[in-house]
Design a protein around this motif. Sequence first.
Motif, PDB file in Angstrom:
ATOM      1  N   TRP A   1       0.832  -1.204   0.000  1.00 14.79           N
ATOM      2  CA  TRP A   1       0.000   0.000   0.000  1.00 14.79           C
ATOM      3  C   TRP A   1       0.871   1.260   0.000  1.00 14.79           C
ATOM      4  O   TRP A   1       0.561   2.235  -0.687  1.00 14.79           O
ATOM      5  CB  TRP A   1      -0.932   0.001   1.202  1.00 14.79           C
ATOM      6  CG  TRP A   1      -1.832   1.205   1.208  1.00 14.79           C
ATOM      7  CD1 TRP A   1      -1.644   2.374   1.873  1.00 14.79           C
ATOM      8  CD2 TRP A   1      -3.027   1.373   0.437  1.00 14.79           C
ATOM      9  NE1 TRP A   1      -2.653   3.261   1.590  1.00 14.79           N
ATOM     10  CE2 TRP A   1      -3.511   2.668   0.712  1.00 14.79           C
ATOM     11  CE3 TRP A   1      -3.725   0.543  -0.443  1.00 14.79           C
ATOM     12  CZ2 TRP A   1      -4.688   3.154   0.131  1.00 14.79           C
ATOM     13  CZ3 TRP A   1      -4.899   1.032  -1.017  1.00 14.79           C
ATOM     14  CH2 TRP A   1      -5.358   2.327  -0.733  1.00 14.79           C
TER      15      TRP A   1
ATOM     16  N   ALA B   1      -4.680   0.467  -6.247  1.00 17.42           N
ATOM     17  CA  ALA B   1      -5.345   0.440  -4.945  1.00 17.42           C
ATOM     18  C   ALA B   1      -6.580  -0.456  -5.006  1.00 17.42           C
ATOM     19  O   ALA B   1      -6.831  -1.250  -4.088  1.00 17.42           O
ATOM     20  CB  ALA B   1      -5.734   1.853  -4.522  1.00 17.42           C
ATOM     21  N   ASP B   2      -7.336  -0.338  -6.088  1.00 15.25           N
ATOM     22  CA  ASP B   2      -8.523  -1.180  -6.255  1.00 15.25           C
ATOM     23  C   ASP B   2      -8.131  -2.649  -6.318  1.00 15.25           C
ATOM     24  O   ASP B   2      -8.754  -3.512  -5.670  1.00 15.25           O
ATOM     25  CB  ASP B   2      -9.266  -0.775  -7.526  1.00 15.25           C
ATOM     26  CG  ASP B   2     -10.498  -1.625  -7.764  1.00 15.25           C
ATOM     27  OD1 ASP B   2     -11.355  -1.702  -6.872  1.00 15.25           O
ATOM     28  OD2 ASP B   2     -10.604  -2.243  -8.856  1.00 15.25           O
TER      29      ASP B   2
ATOM     30  N   VAL C   1      -6.950  -3.917  -2.782  1.00 14.23           N
ATOM     31  CA  VAL C   1      -8.084  -4.143  -1.879  1.00 14.23           C
ATOM     32  C   VAL C   1      -8.788  -5.444  -2.242  1.00 14.23           C
ATOM     33  O   VAL C   1      -9.165  -6.232  -1.364  1.00 14.23           O
ATOM     34  CB  VAL C   1      -9.065  -2.952  -1.942  1.00 14.23           C
ATOM     35  CG1 VAL C   1     -10.380  -3.298  -1.249  1.00 14.23           C
ATOM     36  CG2 VAL C   1      -8.451  -1.724  -1.275  1.00 14.23           C
TER      37      VAL C   1
ATOM     38  N   TYR D   1     -16.182   2.551   0.099  1.00 15.00           N
ATOM     39  CA  TYR D   1     -15.895   1.632  -1.004  1.00 15.00           C
ATOM     40  C   TYR D   1     -16.719   1.983  -2.240  1.00 15.00           C
ATOM     41  O   TYR D   1     -16.205   1.952  -3.366  1.00 15.00           O
ATOM     42  CB  TYR D   1     -16.173   0.203  -0.547  1.00 15.00           C
ATOM     43  CG  TYR D   1     -15.713  -0.861  -1.522  1.00 15.00           C
ATOM     44  CD1 TYR D   1     -14.530  -0.713  -2.251  1.00 15.00           C
ATOM     45  CD2 TYR D   1     -16.462  -2.028  -1.706  1.00 15.00           C
ATOM     46  CE1 TYR D   1     -14.111  -1.690  -3.138  1.00 15.00           C
ATOM     47  CE2 TYR D   1     -16.039  -3.016  -2.583  1.00 15.00           C
ATOM     48  CZ  TYR D   1     -14.879  -2.844  -3.304  1.00 15.00           C
ATOM     49  OH  TYR D   1     -14.460  -3.817  -4.187  1.00 15.00           O
TER      50      TYR D   1
ATOM     51  N   ALA E   1     -15.212   5.068  -3.862  1.00 21.34           N
ATOM     52  CA  ALA E   1     -13.972   4.721  -4.559  1.00 21.34           C
ATOM     53  C   ALA E   1     -14.282   4.019  -5.876  1.00 21.34           C
ATOM     54  O   ALA E   1     -13.660   4.296  -6.912  1.00 21.34           O
ATOM     55  CB  ALA E   1     -13.100   3.832  -3.677  1.00 21.34           C
ATOM     56  N   HIS E   2     -15.243   3.108  -5.852  1.00 23.71           N
ATOM     57  CA  HIS E   2     -15.621   2.364  -7.057  1.00 23.71           C
ATOM     58  C   HIS E   2     -16.171   3.309  -8.124  1.00 23.71           C
ATOM     59  O   HIS E   2     -15.860   3.166  -9.318  1.00 23.71           O
ATOM     60  CB  HIS E   2     -16.664   1.314  -6.697  1.00 23.71           C
ATOM     61  CG  HIS E   2     -17.127   0.493  -7.861  1.00 23.71           C
ATOM     62  ND1 HIS E   2     -16.353  -0.482  -8.443  1.00 23.71           N
ATOM     63  CD2 HIS E   2     -18.296   0.507  -8.555  1.00 23.71           C
ATOM     64  CE1 HIS E   2     -17.018  -1.050  -9.433  1.00 23.71           C
ATOM     65  NE2 HIS E   2     -18.198  -0.462  -9.528  1.00 23.71           N
TER      66      HIS E   2
ATOM     67  N   SER F   1     -13.325   5.185  -9.649  1.00 24.58           N
ATOM     68  CA  SER F   1     -12.562   4.292 -10.524  1.00 24.58           C
ATOM     69  C   SER F   1     -13.224   4.185 -11.890  1.00 24.58           C
ATOM     70  O   SER F   1     -12.542   4.141 -12.925  1.00 24.58           O
ATOM     71  CB  SER F   1     -12.445   2.904  -9.888  1.00 24.58           C
ATOM     72  OG  SER F   1     -11.607   2.934  -8.764  1.00 24.58           O
TER      73      SER F   1
ATOM     74  N   HIS G   1     -10.721   6.764   0.194  1.00 23.07           N
ATOM     75  CA  HIS G   1     -11.832   5.817   0.349  1.00 23.07           C
ATOM     76  C   HIS G   1     -11.344   4.366   0.308  1.00 23.07           C
ATOM     77  O   HIS G   1     -11.792   3.531   1.109  1.00 23.07           O
ATOM     78  CB  HIS G   1     -12.878   6.053  -0.736  1.00 23.07           C
ATOM     79  CG  HIS G   1     -13.557   7.393  -0.636  1.00 23.07           C
ATOM     80  ND1 HIS G   1     -14.032   7.889   0.554  1.00 23.07           N
ATOM     81  CD2 HIS G   1     -13.837   8.333  -1.583  1.00 23.07           C
ATOM     82  CE1 HIS G   1     -14.586   9.082   0.351  1.00 23.07           C
ATOM     83  NE2 HIS G   1     -14.461   9.369  -0.942  1.00 23.07           N
ATOM     84  N   TYR G   2     -10.448   4.057  -0.619  1.00 19.27           N
ATOM     85  CA  TYR G   2      -9.921   2.692  -0.666  1.00 19.27           C
ATOM     86  C   TYR G   2      -9.166   2.355   0.618  1.00 19.27           C
ATOM     87  O   TYR G   2      -9.251   1.239   1.135  1.00 19.27           O
ATOM     88  CB  TYR G   2      -8.990   2.513  -1.871  1.00 19.27           C
ATOM     89  CG  TYR G   2      -9.703   2.192  -3.158  1.00 19.27           C
ATOM     90  CD1 TYR G   2     -10.588   1.124  -3.239  1.00 19.27           C
ATOM     91  CD2 TYR G   2      -9.486   2.955  -4.314  1.00 19.27           C
ATOM     92  CE1 TYR G   2     -11.247   0.823  -4.420  1.00 19.27           C
ATOM     93  CE2 TYR G   2     -10.139   2.664  -5.503  1.00 19.27           C
ATOM     94  CZ  TYR G   2     -11.023   1.601  -5.552  1.00 19.27           C
ATOM     95  OH  TYR G   2     -11.683   1.302  -6.723  1.00 19.27           O
ATOM     96  N   ARG G   3      -8.420   3.332   1.122  1.00 21.38           N
ATOM     97  CA  ARG G   3      -7.642   3.058   2.326  1.00 21.38           C
ATOM     98  C   ARG G   3      -8.532   2.742   3.523  1.00 21.38           C
ATOM     99  O   ARG G   3      -8.170   1.939   4.387  1.00 21.38           O
ATOM    100  CB  ARG G   3      -6.732   4.245   2.662  1.00 21.38           C
ATOM    101  CG  ARG G   3      -5.726   3.922   3.767  1.00 21.38           C
ATOM    102  CD  ARG G   3      -4.764   5.054   4.026  1.00 21.38           C
ATOM    103  NE  ARG G   3      -5.430   6.196   4.643  1.00 21.38           N
ATOM    104  CZ  ARG G   3      -4.793   7.305   4.980  1.00 21.38           C
ATOM    105  NH1 ARG G   3      -3.498   7.438   4.715  1.00 21.38           N
ATOM    106  NH2 ARG G   3      -5.438   8.303   5.546  1.00 21.38           N
TER     107      ARG G   3
END
Length: 224
Positions: free
Chosen positions: A85, A103-104, A107, A139, A142-143, A146, A165-167
């Motif tokens: 990460w 990142a996606d 995860v 999530y 973040a999606h 993306s 958001h991913y973190r």
Amino acid sequence: MSTAIWVVIAVAVIAVLVAAGYLAQSRARTQRLRRRFGPEYDRAVRSEGGRAAAERELRSRERRHEELELRDLDPRKREQYQEQWVRVQERFVDSPEAAVEEADRLVTVVMGERGYPTDKFEDKVAHLSVEHGRTMDHYRRAHTISGKTASGQASTEDLRQAMVHYRALFEELLAAPGGERTGRHAAQDPAREAPAEAPPAATGTGAAGTGAAAGRRDDETPRR
């Protein structure tokens, strides 16, 4: 009073007691689901069109969740993912779009390592929401970003928010048994960070860049 009247009274009392018991049970179920799913409960009420339908959906998620064979991460694996990460965050400075994509993927890899399904996005959300309901909004955001990234519509600020958001979910998935966080992010709870905050990033590459990232606070903002 006649026997018939006593029978009617008894039936009425029983009906009241049954109704009161059902109401108490319904309230207890609602409170339990609210505690477990957090914001996901209200989202389900909106999407399902009412409390009864929402609670059926959430109980269905719980039943499917019980069928999963979830497992904790080995401490060495946990540390490896944390290091990955950090490298993803370092890459954000020079290539934010690629960093968000990585990142996606990271995860998703951790989800699979924990035993969660990793195919369809909505299936992932449904399973994750049982134990991580309070980070599902992170999530989903973040999606969404993306998706904008793939079509070239995401701004640099959007991409920074996607990393935050991913973190949030990444840190929850990596949490040690009992909820204890480990590693360089142990003192932070990214799920509580304001959306305007951004992930850390190194100012260089190689050993020097990694050292700079390790000595920097996690809420510093990478900028292009």
